[in-house]
Design a protein around this motif. Sequence first.
Motif, PDB file in Angstrom:
ATOM      1  N   ALA A   1      43.637  24.314  29.274  1.00  0.00           N
ATOM      2  CA  ALA A   1      42.403  24.093  28.512  1.00  0.00           C
ATOM      3  C   ALA A   1      41.208  23.829  29.427  1.00  0.00           C
ATOM      4  CB  ALA A   1      42.591  22.942  27.526  1.00  0.00           C
ATOM      5  N   ARG A   2      41.457  23.362  30.640  1.00  0.00           N
ATOM      6  CA  ARG A   2      40.365  23.117  31.589  1.00  0.00           C
ATOM      7  C   ARG A   2      39.642  24.414  31.956  1.00  0.00           C
ATOM      8  NH1 ARG A   2      38.865  17.944  31.881  1.00  0.00           N
ATOM      9  NH2 ARG A   2      37.738  18.584  33.745  1.00  0.00           N
ATOM     10  N   LEU A   3      40.296  25.555  31.736  1.00  0.00           N
ATOM     11  CA  LEU A   3      39.690  26.842  32.089  1.00  0.00           C
ATOM     12  C   LEU A   3      38.777  27.391  30.989  1.00  0.00           C
ATOM     13  CD1 LEU A   3      42.742  28.463  33.871  1.00  0.00           C
ATOM     14  CD2 LEU A   3      40.650  27.577  34.930  1.00  0.00           C
ATOM     15  N   GLU A   4      38.741  26.706  29.853  1.00  0.00           N
ATOM     16  CA  GLU A   4      37.851  27.152  28.776  1.00  0.00           C
ATOM     17  C   GLU A   4      36.406  27.061  29.255  1.00  0.00           C
ATOM     18  OE1 GLU A   4      36.984  26.467  24.059  1.00  0.00           O
ATOM     19  OE2 GLU A   4      38.590  25.356  25.026  1.00  0.00           O
ATOM     20  N   GLY A   5      35.693  28.146  29.103  1.00  0.00           N
ATOM     21  CA  GLY A   5      34.298  28.203  29.528  1.00  0.00           C
ATOM     22  C   GLY A   5      34.105  28.625  30.976  1.00  0.00           C
ATOM     23  N   ASP A   6      35.185  28.749  31.748  1.00  0.00           N
ATOM     24  CA  ASP A   6      35.067  29.213  33.132  1.00  0.00           C
ATOM     25  C   ASP A   6      34.643  30.685  33.101  1.00  0.00           C
ATOM     26  OD1 ASP A   6      35.883  30.445  35.714  1.00  0.00           O
ATOM     27  OD2 ASP A   6      36.674  28.451  36.138  1.00  0.00           O
ATOM     28  N   GLU A   7      33.586  30.999  33.815  1.00  0.00           N
ATOM     29  CA  GLU A   7      33.037  32.363  33.783  1.00  0.00           C
ATOM     30  C   GLU A   7      34.008  33.419  34.307  1.00  0.00           C
ATOM     31  OE1 GLU A   7      30.551  32.212  37.987  1.00  0.00           O
ATOM     32  OE2 GLU A   7      29.506  31.826  36.106  1.00  0.00           O
TER      33      GLU A   7
ATOM     34  N   ASP B   1      39.113  36.167  28.659  1.00  0.00           N
ATOM     35  CA  ASP B   1      39.799  35.974  27.386  1.00  0.00           C
ATOM     36  C   ASP B   1      40.855  34.880  27.559  1.00  0.00           C
ATOM     37  OD1 ASP B   1      41.388  36.156  25.090  1.00  0.00           O
ATOM     38  OD2 ASP B   1      41.224  38.338  24.994  1.00  0.00           O
ATOM     39  N   LEU B   2      40.494  33.665  27.150  1.00  0.00           N
ATOM     40  CA  LEU B   2      41.403  32.523  27.323  1.00  0.00           C
ATOM     41  C   LEU B   2      42.692  32.690  26.522  1.00  0.00           C
ATOM     42  CD1 LEU B   2      41.795  29.783  28.709  1.00  0.00           C
ATOM     43  CD2 LEU B   2      40.751  28.715  26.710  1.00  0.00           C
ATOM     44  N   ALA B   3      42.605  33.282  25.350  1.00  0.00           N
ATOM     45  CA  ALA B   3      43.812  33.475  24.525  1.00  0.00           C
ATOM     46  C   ALA B   3      44.810  34.390  25.243  1.00  0.00           C
ATOM     47  CB  ALA B   3      43.440  34.041  23.160  1.00  0.00           C
ATOM     48  N   ARG B   4      44.321  35.448  25.863  1.00  0.00           N
ATOM     49  CA  ARG B   4      45.218  36.353  26.602  1.00  0.00           C
ATOM     50  C   ARG B   4      45.768  35.674  27.849  1.00  0.00           C
ATOM     51  NH1 ARG B   4      42.380  41.481  27.961  1.00  0.00           N
ATOM     52  NH2 ARG B   4      44.280  41.874  29.137  1.00  0.00           N
TER      53      ARG B   4
ATOM     54  N   ARG C   1      50.161  36.669  35.162  1.00  0.00           N
ATOM     55  CA  ARG C   1      49.497  37.847  35.715  1.00  0.00           C
ATOM     56  C   ARG C   1      48.803  38.552  34.550  1.00  0.00           C
ATOM     57  NH1 ARG C   1      52.242  36.563  39.653  1.00  0.00           N
ATOM     58  NH2 ARG C   1      53.462  37.410  41.266  1.00  0.00           N
ATOM     59  N   THR C   2      47.492  38.705  34.678  1.00  0.00           N
ATOM     60  CA  THR C   2      46.721  39.246  33.563  1.00  0.00           C
ATOM     61  C   THR C   2      45.376  39.771  34.032  1.00  0.00           C
ATOM     62  OG1 THR C   2      45.708  38.691  31.437  1.00  0.00           O
ATOM     63  CG2 THR C   2      45.842  36.921  33.043  1.00  0.00           C
ATOM     64  N   GLU C   3      44.872  40.738  33.317  1.00  0.00           N
ATOM     65  CA  GLU C   3      43.528  41.240  33.603  1.00  0.00           C
ATOM     66  C   GLU C   3      42.492  40.509  32.749  1.00  0.00           C
ATOM     67  OE1 GLU C   3      43.016  43.116  36.271  1.00  0.00           O
ATOM     68  OE2 GLU C   3      45.194  43.017  36.534  1.00  0.00           O
ATOM     69  N   SER C   4      42.884  39.420  32.104  1.00  0.00           N
ATOM     70  CA  SER C   4      41.943  38.628  31.308  1.00  0.00           C
ATOM     71  C   SER C   4      41.124  37.674  32.179  1.00  0.00           C
ATOM     72  CB  SER C   4      42.674  37.851  30.212  1.00  0.00           C
ATOM     73  OG  SER C   4      43.511  36.873  30.780  1.00  0.00           O
ATOM     74  N   VAL C   5      41.326  37.733  33.494  1.00  0.00           N
ATOM     75  CA  VAL C   5      40.518  36.974  34.444  1.00  0.00           C
ATOM     76  C   VAL C   5      39.895  37.952  35.437  1.00  0.00           C
ATOM     77  CG1 VAL C   5      41.828  34.824  34.219  1.00  0.00           C
ATOM     78  CG2 VAL C   5      42.542  36.498  35.908  1.00  0.00           C
ATOM     79  N   THR C   6      38.690  37.626  35.898  1.00  0.00           N
ATOM     80  CA  THR C   6      37.996  38.538  36.813  1.00  0.00           C
ATOM     81  C   THR C   6      38.380  38.316  38.262  1.00  0.00           C
ATOM     82  OG1 THR C   6      36.106  37.035  36.975  1.00  0.00           O
ATOM     83  CG2 THR C   6      36.017  38.750  35.275  1.00  0.00           C
TER      84      THR C   6
ATOM     85  N   GLN D   1      38.228  24.777  41.080  1.00  0.00           N
ATOM     86  CA  GLN D   1      36.946  24.072  41.114  1.00  0.00           C
ATOM     87  C   GLN D   1      37.092  22.704  40.451  1.00  0.00           C
ATOM     88  OE1 GLN D   1      34.499  27.073  39.290  1.00  0.00           O
ATOM     89  NE2 GLN D   1      34.599  28.363  41.102  1.00  0.00           N
ATOM     90  N   PRO D   2      36.318  21.713  40.886  1.00  0.00           N
ATOM     91  CA  PRO D   2      36.447  20.360  40.349  1.00  0.00           C
ATOM     92  C   PRO D   2      36.368  20.278  38.825  1.00  0.00           C
ATOM     93  CG  PRO D   2      35.090  20.312  42.314  1.00  0.00           C
ATOM     94  CD  PRO D   2      35.342  21.766  41.994  1.00  0.00           C
TER      95      PRO D   2
END
Length: 153
Positions: free
Chosen positions: A31-37, A41-44, A70-75, A9-10
């Motif tokens: 860091a651009r992904l901080e706050g992305d719904e 878990d950004l740290a993971r 590869r992580t389950e910290s993103v939906t 996304q832009p």
Amino acid sequence: MTPIGDVLQPDNVTLALAASDPAGAVEEVLARLEGDERVKDLARLREAVLQEAAPAISENGCGICIAHGRTESVTSLVMAAGRSNEGVRFPGLADPVMLVFVAGIPSAFTSEYLRIVGAIVRMCRDRRQLRSLLLAKNAERFVTLLGSGEVKL
């Protein structure tokens, strides 16, 4: 099929990376992904992305880095991108990296991730499409170009 525009996304694009080293460039894009719904878990996610050295390739005199985890910290499959006007020197790569992508991949989206990465690489092999990405005036245009290039493939 998930379009690139749904994954990248832009708001997750920066067209003027400040970092001059590989780790800094990946961190800056991540860091651009901080706050992305979509990021639980950004740290993971950071841990998964930084677990291995970010791979970089060269196409048409332009280095491209596609770091991923590869992580389950993103939906869902999520991506951020950055463009460096000066280029970032990656070890073992003759050309400076101008485009940096970072992806978070849940296990159910592995094939979609591979398809999108393949589309990005094929677009960068086309000198005209690559030049358009390197000259895009804003993040919206950058994402639109990626999406239109994906459709052409």
